[in-house]
Design an enzyme around this catalytic site. Structure first.
Site, PDB file in Angstrom:
ATOM      1  N   ASN A   1       5.521  79.961-123.370  1.00  7.97           N
ATOM      2  CA  ASN A   1       5.986  78.837-122.562  1.00  7.97           C
ATOM      3  C   ASN A   1       7.055  79.278-121.564  1.00  7.97           C
ATOM      4  O   ASN A   1       7.035  78.905-120.399  1.00  7.97           O
ATOM      5  CB  ASN A   1       6.570  77.781-123.512  1.00  7.97           C
ATOM      6  CG  ASN A   1       6.095  76.392-123.162  1.00  7.97           C
ATOM      7  OD1 ASN A   1       5.259  76.220-122.289  1.00  7.97           O
ATOM      8  ND2 ASN A   1       6.643  75.417-123.839  1.00  7.97           N
TER       9      ASN A   1
ATOM     10  N   HIS B   1       5.539  75.648-118.317  1.00  3.65           N
ATOM     11  CA  HIS B   1       5.114  74.564-119.212  1.00  3.65           C
ATOM     12  C   HIS B   1       3.680  74.103-118.967  1.00  3.65           C
ATOM     13  O   HIS B   1       2.978  73.732-119.905  1.00  3.65           O
ATOM     14  CB  HIS B   1       6.065  73.373-119.073  1.00  3.65           C
ATOM     15  CG  HIS B   1       7.370  73.637-119.749  1.00  3.65           C
ATOM     16  ND1 HIS B   1       7.570  73.350-121.079  1.00  3.65           N
ATOM     17  CD2 HIS B   1       8.507  74.215-119.311  1.00  3.65           C
ATOM     18  CE1 HIS B   1       8.791  73.726-121.413  1.00  3.65           C
ATOM     19  NE2 HIS B   1       9.378  74.255-120.352  1.00  3.65           N
TER      20      HIS B   1
ATOM     21  N   ASP C   1       1.239  76.769-136.942  1.00  4.72           N
ATOM     22  CA  ASP C   1       2.233  77.052-135.911  1.00  4.72           C
ATOM     23  C   ASP C   1       1.735  78.270-135.124  1.00  4.72           C
ATOM     24  O   ASP C   1       1.159  79.182-135.706  1.00  4.72           O
ATOM     25  CB  ASP C   1       3.538  77.376-136.640  1.00  4.72           C
ATOM     26  CG  ASP C   1       4.722  77.309-135.726  1.00  4.72           C
ATOM     27  OD1 ASP C   1       5.503  76.368-135.857  1.00  4.72           O
ATOM     28  OD2 ASP C   1       4.866  78.219-134.894  1.00  4.72           O
TER      29      ASP C   1
ATOM     30  N   ASP D   1       1.073  73.839-121.840  1.00  2.48           N
ATOM     31  CA  ASP D   1       0.356  72.599-122.160  1.00  2.48           C
ATOM     32  C   ASP D   1      -1.140  72.843-122.272  1.00  2.48           C
ATOM     33  O   ASP D   1      -1.804  72.341-123.172  1.00  2.48           O
ATOM     34  CB  ASP D   1       0.614  71.539-121.076  1.00  2.48           C
ATOM     35  CG  ASP D   1       1.990  70.913-121.238  1.00  2.48           C
ATOM     36  OD1 ASP D   1       2.675  71.257-122.221  1.00  2.48           O
ATOM     37  OD2 ASP D   1       2.368  70.096-120.388  1.00  2.48           O
TER      38      ASP D   1
ATOM     39  N   ASP E   1       4.476  73.259-130.829  1.00  2.00           N
ATOM     40  CA  ASP E   1       3.262  73.997-131.177  1.00  2.00           C
ATOM     41  C   ASP E   1       2.937  73.816-132.651  1.00  2.00           C
ATOM     42  O   ASP E   1       2.268  74.637-133.244  1.00  2.00           O
ATOM     43  CB  ASP E   1       3.436  75.477-130.836  1.00  2.00           C
ATOM     44  CG  ASP E   1       4.603  76.102-131.579  1.00  2.00           C
ATOM     45  OD1 ASP E   1       5.516  75.357-131.986  1.00  2.00           O
ATOM     46  OD2 ASP E   1       4.592  77.327-131.761  1.00  2.00           O
TER      47      ASP E   1
END
Ligand code: C2E
Ligand code: CA
Ligand code: CA
Length: 633
Positions: free
Chosen positions: A247, A252, A239, A256, A282
């Protein structure tokens, strides 16, 4: 273009296989009546033939009938190859050809030569490939014409005409049928390709190109069921720390790109050792299918942390990323894949808690802890919580005036089986197993009923969990409890944490607006521990900040000169926020807080949380002799 396409198709083994299968069926369709036909002919020969003729003709027709049955049987499975279908058909055509030829030689009947033309038609209709059709058809027509020549030019011309007409028809039939079959095969192959692509797409995470959650778990389940290899499974979870924050802050598209990079690095770092998948958000996962020691898992984890952690450059900006990694190995009693996942998740949770890219491998002690947590969850679900839970109150003191201004309500649970369970433990367990919506109204009802007995200027602080503030139903229930209590809304401070804001910002904003309709105030708890996003203060119209007790520890000593607390208190003043400093335990800490600008203070120095029945006495003492306040602990 067409020949190019068919050339491409013939190079394709699947196409060849499909063609073989199509003609296998056509050929069988022809072989069944052929076997019957030659069996009848075989019998009839005994009536009409004699001598050598009988011998040759019965021999040939009998062989043809048996061969037709044999080939019919040999072609029963769809796995047969194209060449085999070609050879079998060639054998049958050769036998039919021999039947016609020998019959003609025995009887010299011109009319029977027409059978050669019929053979041409049969070959055109049932022949698999042109390399079979053309030679056999040519041979039989040329033979027919040559044999007709022995009867004179007129007969030959007639037969040549029949041969020409039948080859014309045969070519037409062969062409049309093959075009239809090819078209059908191409269409089926296309559908199969699309199916295959769809199946792949359903198993791949489109962003990173790694296997997705679904395919990861189906692989895990398959390996788990596999008794031999499955016993050596290890599962890793990864994680990214603070990804949600990145983010939110950078958008975003940026997030990404970061996930893509991380996926690449992960795949490189664990190449050859583990299967890497993205489970969502994530969260990434590893599946190791060979025996590994804890040390080897740690080494792999460290490699991953080194590869994923550090800075990632995206669109010219450098972003610091750190990974948390948790591993669990399958133990003898790990009954289900889900259990292995839960263990790895627990290790991940611990890794996140420690921070700084620590790799955690699940141990037997962890297992005991999980069992304990499960036990707590169980008793939360079955317990009579209304009777078992109560609220204690910790005073909040306005230091400048040495006056108690309110109390924070703190949950207590005395379970008949487990005894006293720490609120940190049972609140987290309640959040996990979904009973928070039962607990909050019980505690709030009790707290409001007790707070009604306090002097009218006394405020009540009440903690809401993330589960409360993201659920519109829970918020409605909470509002209802407030209204029914008759306690003035503007005397209540609902405390929420930044972590709960991060769960679902939009919903939290709506929930807080709904609470504010009742006149209640909102306090941000444990400030400085989480993301401390100042934007949230404005967007959520926060009234009060509670500075976490870790900033207060050893305040006034050289290790903690109090600059941070001072800055935070100043910031609250500038923003027009009320400031509560938590966890003040000693006189030294209190005086440092006072020097830093003062505020409302809460902590053991004034009092530990107390039962409701002790509040009046506490207030009496505090009111009668404010100077004594510091000595009450
Ligand atoms: P919190 O909201 O930060 O609550 C303050 C905690 O700090 C309380 O622990 C309190 O007893 C402790 N504390 C107060 N003064 C001092 C001090 O001077 N030194 C130290 N070391 N600790 C001090 P408690 O009661 O164990 O509660 C722990 C946490 O459990 C709370 O942290 C809160 O997050 C949660 N909690 C408690 N009651 C409720 C509740 O009714 N609802 C929800 N959602 N959470 C609750
Ligand atoms: Ca609190
Ligand atoms: Ca707190």
């Amino acid at each position: 273009m067409r020949s190019e396409q068919s050339g491409f198709l013939w190079g394709n083994t699947e196409f060849r296989h499909e063609t073989a299968n199509a003609f296998r069926l056509i050929l069988r369709g022809f072989l069944a009546p052929a076997a019957v036909y030659y069996s009848i002919i075989f019998v009839l020969h005994f009536f009409y033939e004699s001598g050598h003729g009988l011998l040759y003709l019965t021999g040939l027709s009998g062989t043809t009938a048996v061969a037709a049955i044999l080939v019919y049987w040999l072609l029963r499975k769809p796995s047969v190859s194209l060449v085999r279908v070609e050879l079998y058909s060639l054998a049958i055509y050769a036998l039919i050809f021999a039947n016609i030829l020998v019959h003609h030689l025995v009887h010299l009947e011109v009319t029977k030569l027409v059978y050669f033309a019929l053979l041409t038609m049969v070959v055109a209709a049932t022949g698999v490939t042109l390399r079979i059709v053309i030679p056999v058809a040519t041979l039989s027509l040329v033979t027919a014409i040559l044999l007709a020549g022995q009867q004179g030019p007129e007969t030959q011309a007639q037969l040549a005409f029949i041969a020409f007409a039948s080859s014309f028809v045969a070519t037409g039939v062969a062409g049309l049928m093959r075009a239809a079959i090819n078209k059908e095969i191409r269409a089926r192959m296309k559908v199969e390709q699309m199916h295959e692509a769809a199946r792949k797409a359903a198993e791949i995470d489109f962003l990173t190109g790694l296997p997705n959650r679904r395919s990861f778990f189906s692989r895990l389940e398959a390996r788990f069921a596999d008794a031999g290899q499955g016993s050596h499974l290890a599962l890793g979870l990864i994680d990214l720390n603070g990804f949600k924050h990145i983010n939110d802050l950078y958008g975003h598209v940026f997030g990404d790109q970061l996930l893509k990079k991380v996926g690449q690095r992960l795949a490189e770092a664990s190449a050859g050792t583990a299967l890497v998948a993205r489970l969502g958000g994530d969260e990434f996962a590893l599946l190791i299918e060979q025996p590994v020691s804890d040390a080897a898992l740690r080494a792999l984890g460290n490699r991953i942390c080194a590869a994923v952690g550090g800075t990632v450059e995206i669109e010219g900006s450098e972003i610091a990323v750190a990974a948390a990694v948790g591993f669990a190995r399958r133990l003898a009693h790990t009954a289900e894949p889900q259990m292995l996942y839960e263990y790895a998740d627990f290790a991940l949770y611990r890794s996140k808690h420690v921070g700084g890219g620590t790799v955690v491998v699940f141990t037997a002690e962890d297992e005991a802890q999980i069992d304990a947590i499960k036990n707590v969850e169980h008793h939360l679900c079955v317990g009579k919580l209304d009777a078992e839970m109560h609220v204690e109150y910790q005073p909040q003191v306005l230091v400048a005036e040495n006056r108690v201004v309110g109390f924070e309500a703190l949950a207590r649970w005395q379970s008949p089986t487990l005894g006293t369970v720490a609120p940190d433990v049972f609140i987290r367990a309640a959040e996990r197993c979904g009973v928070m919506n039962r607990i909050t109204p019980i505690l709030l009802r009790k707290a409001l009923a007790e707070a009604r007995q306090w002097p009218k200027d006394m405020r009540l602080s009440f903690n809401l969990s993330a589960r409360d503030v993201v659920s519109p139903e829970s918020i409605e229930q909470i509002c209802q409890v407030v209204v029914e209590s008759g306690f003035a809304g503007d005397r209540i401070d609902f405390e929420i944490t930044e972590t709960s804001i991060m769960t679902d910002f939009e919903r939290v904003r709506d929930s807080l607006a709904r609470l504010r309709d009742l006149g209640t105030h909102i306090a941000l708890d444990d400030f400085g521990v989480g993301y401390s996003n100042f934007q949230h203060l404005d967007e959520l119209a926060i009234d009060t900040l509670k500075i976490d007790r870790r900033f207060v520890r050893n305040l006034g000593s050289p290790a903690n000169p109090g600059r941070v607390v001072k800055t935070m208190i100043e910031m609250c003043t500038n923003l027009g926020l009320t400031c509560i400093v938590e966890g003040v335990e000693t006189a030294a800490e209190l005086s440092a807080v006072t020097t830093a600008g003062g505020a409302i203070v809460q902590g053991y120095h004034f009092s530990r949380p107390m039962r409701a029945d002790r509040v009046p006495a506490f207030l009496d003492r505090a009111h009668f002799d404010p100077g004594e306040l510091r000595d009450i602990a």
